[in-house]
Design a protein around this motif. Structure first.
Motif, PDB file in Angstrom:
ATOM      1  N   GLY A 107      -9.282  10.365   2.125  1.00 45.35           N
ATOM      2  CA  GLY A 107      -9.808  11.677   1.783  1.00 45.35           C
ATOM      3  C   GLY A 107     -11.072  11.988   2.556  1.00 45.35           C
ATOM      4  N   HIS A 108     -11.928  10.984   2.728  1.00 38.77           N
ATOM      5  CA  HIS A 108     -13.159  11.180   3.495  1.00 38.77           C
ATOM      6  C   HIS A 108     -12.844  11.514   4.948  1.00 38.77           C
ATOM      7  N   TRP A 152      -7.414  -8.725  -7.967  1.00 36.91           N
ATOM      8  CA  TRP A 152      -6.769  -8.305  -6.725  1.00 36.91           C
ATOM      9  C   TRP A 152      -5.601  -7.367  -6.997  1.00 36.91           C
ATOM     10  N   SER A 153      -5.629  -6.703  -8.133  1.00 30.27           N
ATOM     11  CA  SER A 153      -4.554  -5.782  -8.497  1.00 30.27           C
ATOM     12  C   SER A 153      -4.528  -4.585  -7.547  1.00 30.27           C
ATOM     13  N   MET A 154      -3.359  -4.255  -7.055  1.00 33.35           N
ATOM     14  CA  MET A 154      -3.212  -3.091  -6.185  1.00 33.35           C
ATOM     15  C   MET A 154      -3.604  -1.808  -6.900  1.00 33.35           C
ATOM     16  N   GLN A 155      -3.390  -1.753  -8.191  1.00 32.78           N
ATOM     17  CA  GLN A 155      -3.721  -0.549  -8.933  1.00 32.78           C
ATOM     18  C   GLN A 155      -5.204  -0.199  -8.797  1.00 32.78           C
ATOM     19  N   ALA A 156      -6.056  -1.225  -8.657  1.00 34.49           N
ATOM     20  CA  ALA A 156      -7.484  -0.970  -8.477  1.00 34.49           C
ATOM     21  C   ALA A 156      -7.822  -0.683  -7.020  1.00 34.49           C
ATOM     22  N   LEU A 157      -7.205  -1.418  -6.102  1.00 38.41           N
ATOM     23  CA  LEU A 157      -7.584  -1.333  -4.697  1.00 38.41           C
ATOM     24  C   LEU A 157      -7.057  -0.080  -4.003  1.00 38.41           C
ATOM     25  N   VAL A 158      -5.929   0.469  -4.478  1.00 39.29           N
ATOM     26  CA  VAL A 158      -5.370   1.641  -3.807  1.00 39.29           C
ATOM     27  C   VAL A 158      -6.314   2.836  -3.906  1.00 39.29           C
ATOM     28  N   HIS A 159      -7.133   2.872  -4.937  1.00 33.70           N
ATOM     29  CA  HIS A 159      -8.096   3.973  -5.070  1.00 33.70           C
ATOM     30  C   HIS A 159      -9.082   3.958  -3.904  1.00 33.70           C
ATOM     31  N   GLU A 160      -9.444   2.767  -3.420  1.00 31.29           N
ATOM     32  CA  GLU A 160     -10.380   2.677  -2.298  1.00 31.29           C
ATOM     33  C   GLU A 160      -9.756   3.242  -1.025  1.00 31.29           C
ATOM     34  N   VAL A 161      -8.464   3.007  -0.840  1.00 34.22           N
ATOM     35  CA  VAL A 161      -7.780   3.557   0.328  1.00 34.22           C
ATOM     36  C   VAL A 161      -7.699   5.073   0.226  1.00 34.22           C
ATOM     37  N   PHE A 212       0.826  -1.204   0.000  1.00 35.53           N
ATOM     38  CA  PHE A 212       0.000   0.000   0.000  1.00 35.53           C
ATOM     39  C   PHE A 212       0.867   1.264   0.000  1.00 35.53           C
ATOM     40  N   ALA A 213       1.943   1.260   0.795  1.00 35.91           N
ATOM     41  CA  ALA A 213       2.796   2.446   0.875  1.00 35.91           C
ATOM     42  C   ALA A 213       3.410   2.772  -0.480  1.00 35.91           C
ATOM     43  N   ARG A 214       3.890   1.746  -1.177  1.00 39.18           N
ATOM     44  CA  ARG A 214       4.494   1.983  -2.496  1.00 39.18           C
ATOM     45  C   ARG A 214       3.454   2.488  -3.484  1.00 39.18           C
ATOM     46  N   ALA A 215       2.263   1.876  -3.461  1.00 39.80           N
ATOM     47  CA  ALA A 215       1.224   2.288  -4.408  1.00 39.80           C
ATOM     48  C   ALA A 215       0.775   3.722  -4.151  1.00 39.80           C
ATOM     49  N   LEU A 216       0.636   4.082  -2.886  1.00 40.16           N
ATOM     50  CA  LEU A 216       0.234   5.449  -2.553  1.00 40.16           C
ATOM     51  C   LEU A 216       1.325   6.452  -2.934  1.00 40.16           C
TER      52      LEU A 216
END
Length: 397
Positions: free
Chosen positions: A385-386, A371-380, A24-28
């Motif tokens: 942001g919320h 289960w691609s991180m590229q898709a899931l990181v958007h949810e984080v 997650f840290a790398r993707a963000l």
């Protein structure tokens, strides 16, 4: 955003929590966010670039001591929390993400009280099923009650929870936890799981190219149920006398498992490789297997199943808790009950049928794309942001 992640465990300690944080840290960071991970100092290995995100995000190490009953792990020293708190309060953050329930949780909630920052905590581990293995002298009903009570206390101390699977969300609901939660699995970087050379691994370790081979990747601890897999192998060698079982990982149960392998007469069939490099030899080890086997009943998700899918290794696994979600629509896996005969039958079915294995091999990478991180990181990002956009609680002075 400026994101602060706090954890009592991180690389070079290899497990699912460490992998999730790093991923997650790398993707963000790649999406332009500033990420800082605070974790224990494990000594000389802690500063290696491979363990610190290749410079893509910041890792701050806090002094820690070895835990006597689990020498792989370190506990952040309590005396270092006050200094760390003062240093971190001087910096600007948008959200605090806590990943573990020990000293990292204490630090995160203290920071939140002083700053008014929102806190999110990931419930990575099904503690109710784990704690009995580490406190075996206590009665099981007591350890379960304790795990549930502590979970309620910790979860009610943060603003929001992240859980890796719907099954884990339902467990927390049964506990009576009222903290808002979001199901966000840990994804994988598909680019990292596009290589691997099984033939190279077999050649390097003297494994015949034609020999039927099983592989598992796991921390060697009792709750991972690797003893069950050894009994499955004991059953299978009667039909496949040259079968090899490759085990990648380390942990406190290693000595017991090696002893059990000897008791079962599997010395020539079971190979323990310890922790392997995630960018090279681990990928080769996955690819060396004709079948990936897994039977842990305590996973909140089961990342290794997704990694095996991405690398095109057919899977035989139980489907309990988080692994049930991963395997629900998977075309690259056969599911078995936790029964030695039934599990061995599914593995034997694959080993006898190269055309069936080829079908599962082809389906694996497609299964992994879900289960691609590229898709899931958007949810984080959306969750952060919320939380960061909500009205701040007045800071305590």
């Amino acid at each position: 955003m400026n994101i602060l992640m706090l954890s009592d465990v991180y690389l070079p300690r290899v497990n699912g929590v460490s992998t999730s944080i790093r991923t997650f840290a790398r993707a963000l960071a790649r999406r332009g966010h500033a990420v800082t991970v605070v974790a224990p100092d494990y000594g000389a290995d802690s500063g290696q670039e491979a363990h610190d995100g290749h410079g893509e995000f910041e890792v701050l190490r806090l002094p820690a001591r070895v835990i006597f009953f689990d020498p792989e792990d370190c506990l952040i020293r309590g005396a270092s929390l006050r200094t760390a708190q003062a240093q971190l309060l001087r910096r600007d953050w948008d959200v605090i993400h806590i990943h573990t329930p020990f000293r990292a949780h204490v630090l995160g909630t203290r920071l939140a009280r002083r700053s008014g920052l929102p806190t999110v905590e990931t419930y990575h581990t099904y503690f109710e099923e784990y704690v009995g293995h580490y406190l075996p002298w206590l009665p099981a009903p007591l350890t379960r009650w304790l795990a549930r009570r502590v979970s309620r206390h910790l979860c009610h101390g943060v603003d929001h929870l992240v859980v890796p699977s719907q099954q884990m969300a339902e467990v927390l609901e049964r506990y009576g936890i009222a903290t808002p939660s979001t199901v966000i699995p840990t994804g994988i970087d598909l680019d990292e799981f596009a290589g691997g050379n099984g033939a190279r691994f077999r050649l390097a370790h003297g494994i015949d190219p034609q020999c039927p081979t099983l592989v598992t990747v796991s921390r060697l601890s009792m709750e991972k149920n690797i003893a069950f897999l050894l009994r499955v192998v004991h059953q299978l060698v009667m039909e496949f006398p040259d079968l090899q079982f490759l085990i990648a990982g380390e942990g406190p149960d290693a000595a017991r498992l090696k002893h059990l392998a000897g008791e079962l007469g599997l010395q020539e069939h079971v190979r323990f490789f310890g922790n392997l490099d995630r960018r090279s030899s681990l990928l080769d080890a996955y690819r060396a297997g004709d079948v990936f086997v897994f039977a842990s009943p305590t996973e909140t998700q089961g990342l290794v199943l997704i990694e095996a899918m991405a690398l095109g290794v057919p899977i035989v696994s139980t489907a309990v808790m988080g692994t049930a979600t991963v395997l629900r629509d998977a075309r690259s896996a056969l599911v078995s009950a936790e029964d030695v005969d039934a599990f061995a039958s599914q593995v034997a079915r694959l080993l006898r049928a190269p055309e069936l294995r080829a079908t599962l091999v082809k389906a694996g990478p497609e299964d992994a794309r879900a289960w691609s991180m590229q898709a899931l990181v958007h949810e984080v990002e959306t969750l952060y942001g919320h939380l960061a956009g909500q009205e701040r609680v007045p800071a305590m002075r």
